[in-house]
Scaffold this motif. Structure first.
Motif, short mmCIF file in Angstrom:
data_model
loop_
_atom_site.label_atom_id
_atom_site.label_comp_id
_atom_site.label_asym_id
_atom_site.label_seq_id
_atom_site.Cartn_x
_atom_site.Cartn_y
_atom_site.Cartn_z
N THR A 1 0.83 -1.21 0.00
CA THR A 1 0.00 0.00 0.00
C THR A 1 0.86 1.26 0.00
O THR A 1 0.59 2.22 -0.73
CB THR A 1 -0.93 0.01 1.23
OG1 THR A 1 -1.74 -1.16 1.20
CG2 THR A 1 -1.81 1.25 1.23
N ILE A 2 1.93 1.26 0.81
CA ILE A 2 2.80 2.43 0.87
C ILE A 2 3.50 2.67 -0.46
O ILE A 2 3.56 3.80 -0.97
CB ILE A 2 3.84 2.26 2.01
CG1 ILE A 2 3.13 2.32 3.37
CG2 ILE A 2 4.92 3.33 1.92
CD1 ILE A 2 4.04 1.98 4.53
N ILE A 3 4.04 1.60 -1.02
CA ILE A 3 4.75 1.74 -2.31
C ILE A 3 3.80 2.25 -3.39
O ILE A 3 4.12 3.18 -4.14
CB ILE A 3 5.38 0.40 -2.72
CG1 ILE A 3 6.51 0.03 -1.75
CG2 ILE A 3 5.91 0.47 -4.15
CD1 ILE A 3 7.11 -1.33 -2.02
N PHE A 4 2.62 1.66 -3.45
CA PHE A 4 1.67 2.08 -4.47
C PHE A 4 1.21 3.51 -4.24
O PHE A 4 1.03 4.27 -5.20
CB PHE A 4 0.48 1.12 -4.50
CG PHE A 4 -0.56 1.51 -5.53
CD1 PHE A 4 -0.25 1.58 -6.87
CD2 PHE A 4 -1.85 1.81 -5.13
CE1 PHE A 4 -1.19 1.95 -7.81
CE2 PHE A 4 -2.80 2.17 -6.07
CZ PHE A 4 -2.47 2.24 -7.40
N THR A 5 1.01 3.89 -2.99
CA THR A 5 0.59 5.26 -2.69
C THR A 5 1.65 6.27 -3.10
O THR A 5 1.35 7.32 -3.68
CB THR A 5 0.28 5.41 -1.19
OG1 THR A 5 -0.76 4.48 -0.83
CG2 THR A 5 -0.19 6.83 -0.87
N ILE A 6 2.92 5.94 -2.82
CA ILE A 6 4.02 6.84 -3.24
C ILE A 6 4.07 6.96 -4.76
O ILE A 6 4.21 8.07 -5.31
CB ILE A 6 5.35 6.32 -2.68
CG1 ILE A 6 5.37 6.43 -1.15
CG2 ILE A 6 6.52 7.09 -3.28
CD1 ILE A 6 6.60 5.82 -0.50
N LEU A 7 3.96 5.82 -5.43
CA LEU A 7 3.97 5.87 -6.91
C LEU A 7 2.79 6.64 -7.45
O LEU A 7 2.91 7.40 -8.43
CB LEU A 7 3.96 4.43 -7.46
CG LEU A 7 5.25 3.62 -7.27
CD1 LEU A 7 5.05 2.20 -7.76
CD2 LEU A 7 6.41 4.27 -8.02
N ARG A 8 1.64 6.47 -6.80
CA ARG A 8 0.44 7.18 -7.27
C ARG A 8 0.61 8.69 -7.11
O ARG A 8 0.29 9.46 -8.02
CB ARG A 8 -0.78 6.69 -6.50
CG ARG A 8 -2.07 7.40 -6.87
CD ARG A 8 -3.25 6.85 -6.07
NE ARG A 8 -3.71 5.59 -6.63
CZ ARG A 8 -4.65 4.84 -6.06
NH1 ARG A 8 -5.18 5.20 -4.90
NH2 ARG A 8 -5.06 3.73 -6.64
N TYR A 9 1.11 9.14 -5.96
CA TYR A 9 1.32 10.57 -5.76
C TYR A 9 2.38 11.11 -6.72
O TYR A 9 2.24 12.23 -7.26
CB TYR A 9 1.72 10.84 -4.32
CG TYR A 9 0.55 10.91 -3.36
CD1 TYR A 9 -0.44 11.88 -3.50
CD2 TYR A 9 0.43 10.00 -2.32
CE1 TYR A 9 -1.52 11.93 -2.63
CE2 TYR A 9 -0.65 10.04 -1.44
CZ TYR A 9 -1.62 11.02 -1.60
OH TYR A 9 -2.68 11.06 -0.74
N ALA A 10 3.44 10.34 -6.93
CA ALA A 10 4.48 10.78 -7.87
C ALA A 10 3.93 10.89 -9.29
O ALA A 10 4.22 11.85 -10.01
CB ALA A 10 5.66 9.82 -7.83
N ALA A 11 3.12 9.91 -9.67
CA ALA A 11 2.54 9.94 -11.02
C ALA A 11 1.58 11.11 -11.17
O ALA A 11 1.53 11.76 -12.22
CB ALA A 11 1.82 8.62 -11.30
N ARG A 12 0.80 11.39 -10.13
CA ARG A 12 -0.10 12.54 -10.19
C ARG A 12 0.69 13.84 -10.31
O ARG A 12 0.28 14.76 -11.05
CB ARG A 12 -0.98 12.57 -8.94
CG ARG A 12 -2.11 11.56 -8.97
CD ARG A 12 -2.88 11.56 -7.67
NE ARG A 12 -3.99 10.62 -7.71
CZ ARG A 12 -4.72 10.27 -6.65
NH1 ARG A 12 -4.43 10.80 -5.45
NH2 ARG A 12 -5.72 9.42 -6.76
N ALA A 13 1.81 13.94 -9.59
CA ALA A 13 2.64 15.13 -9.70
C ALA A 13 3.19 15.29 -11.12
O ALA A 13 3.22 16.39 -11.67
CB ALA A 13 3.79 15.07 -8.70
N VAL A 14 3.60 14.15 -11.71
CA VAL A 14 4.09 14.20 -13.10
C VAL A 14 2.96 14.61 -14.04
O VAL A 14 3.17 15.42 -14.96
CB VAL A 14 4.68 12.84 -13.50
CG1 VAL A 14 5.00 12.81 -15.00
CG2 VAL A 14 5.93 12.54 -12.70
#
Length: 425
Positions: free
Chosen positions: A181-194
């Motif tokens: 969950t943590i890894i996916f949440t970090i990736l999701r926030y990073a992708a949204r920022a991109v």
């Protein structure tokens, strides 16, 4: 009015798989579906071993629904649509099957002591929750479902496990699911920022394109006004004879045609013109001038340029020759030198040994130099340099491409440089 687009950026290494929220969710969904199928296959020995102790209807329904939910998740992860719906569906099916497990065991007192086969898919369920739900709901699911499993594990139907064993199984599932969950949440926030950065960049680029189109349109109109309209008005003001009046009328008709063509047509930005063609057109224009102008061509055979650039270079060169005829004097030496450049560009030099002028003394409202030469080249991605000294002649150098990092030069820059040189002298 149509205008040419901005200069094409230099080619570079293309980013084939940029980070985005859609790609991240698709990759995680495919991984979860793939591991879910693998874990289900891993649970088959336990599933078949517990078949006799579970209600047949429940057994068939649980296996069928779990398999269908996994296949649904796999299909949507490949197709790219409905990923969250499939993940939520699996989470719901798994939770219902887990809660109803004690009711499905035929004889709880003699039930197998090993873990229910659903335990193999517990981590998959928490991973699916991270994909399908928001972060808060996913955390609630992550904590609640392993806790429910631990309680069931303590019951006779769940194998009557010890508190320590049930707690270890539950904590293991929470830790593993939490990491996912943590890894996916970090990736999701990073992708949204991109994604946000990309949207902002595209918006700014679109704004820059609109500004460039507006500026190119203004330069085009100013150049037409100077080259045709103002010249026509000046001729009309001095038309005292019938012949002069007829010539002014013809020039007025031509000017109207230029304006109409500028509105109705747009140059093909993708068309390329050979440097030799541009050189030939400049030479023909020089031959048609009222005073002799020598033309020399050097190595332009291999150069080429977009059509809009060719038109800008040709028009600026003609304007430079016209300015020389108007201001340099009568019997003076005039020349045009056209060179091809190593970067596939072109350089045109228009020079004379006439009267010359002081750059700093040219008013801003004079459009011949500022618009018809400098801004016309700058709009096409080129650069115009003017060197002139009173009594020593004038030299205008047109270069494309610009090749400088400072961007298009402004006329004020030339005036400032001229003032600096005059102060030094």
């Amino acid at each position: 009015m149509a205008a040419s687009g901005p200069p094409t950026p230099p080619p570079g290494r293309r980013v084939t798989n940029p980070l985005s929220l859609t790609r991240v969710e698709s990759a995680v969904a495919r991984s979860a579906a793939g591991f879910g199928i693998a874990f289900f296959l891993q649970s088959l020995p336990a599933l078949l071993g517990q078949q006799s102790s579970v209600n047949p209807v429940y057994f068939g329904a649980s296996v069928g629904l779990i398999v269908a939910a996994l296949l649904f998740a796999a299909a949507t992860s490949i197709g790219g649509r409905g990923v969250r719906t499939a993940s939520i569906t699996f989470c719901a099916v798994y939770l219902v099957m887990l809660v109803t497990w004690p009711l499905a065991v035929n004889d709880p007192e003699h039930a197998p002591t090993d873990s229910p086969w659903l335990y193999y898919l517990l981590t998959i369920a928490t991973a699916m929750a991270a994909i399908g739900f928001g972060i808060r709901t996913a955390i609630v699911y992550l904590l609640a479902v392993p806790a429910i499993y631990a309680l069931i594990r303590l019951t006779p139907a769940g194998g009557h496990s010890t508190v320590l064993q049930a707690a270890l199984d539950s904590v293991y599932a929470v830790i593993l699911g939490g990491v996912i969950t943590i890894i996916f949440t970090i990736l999701r926030y990073a992708a949204r920022a991109v994604d946000r950065a990309q949207d902002t960049a595209l918006e700014r680029y679109s704004h820059a394109v609109r500004q460039h189109a507006t500026e190119a349109e203004r330069v085009q109109v100013d150049a037409i006004v100077h080259d045709s309209v103002l010249t026509t008005l000046l001729s009309a003001a001095r038309a005292y004879t019938p012949e002069a009046q007829e010539l002014a009328a013809t020039m007025a008709g031509n000017a109207i045609g230029y304006l109409r063509d500028a509105v109705a047509t747009a140059p093909d930005a993708d068309a390329m013109v050979r440097g030799g063609v541009v050189a030939s057109r400049i030479a023909e224009a020089a031959a048609a001038m009222s005073q002799p102008i020598s033309v020399r061509t050097i190595g332009v055979g291999h150069s080429s340029m977009p059509l809009v650039v060719a038109e800008a270079v040709y028009s600026a060169a003609v304007q430079g020759m016209v300015n020389s005829l108007q201001h340099a004097g009568g019997a003076v030496e005039r020349w045009v030198t056209i060179r091809g450049r190593a970067d596939n560009g072109i350089e045109v030099q228009i020079g004379d040994r006439g009267a010359g002028f002081d750059l700093a003394s040219v008013p801003q409202e004079r459009l011949g130099v500022r618009v018809s030469i400098i801004e016309r080249l700058a709009t096409a991605g080129g650069r115009a340099e003017i060197e002139s000294t009173p009594g020593a002649g004038t030299k205008i150098t047109l270069r494309w491409p610009d090749g400088s990092s400072s961007g298009a030069p402004e006329f004020a820059g030339f005036v400032a440089e001229a003032e600096r040189k005059r102060g030094e002298s």
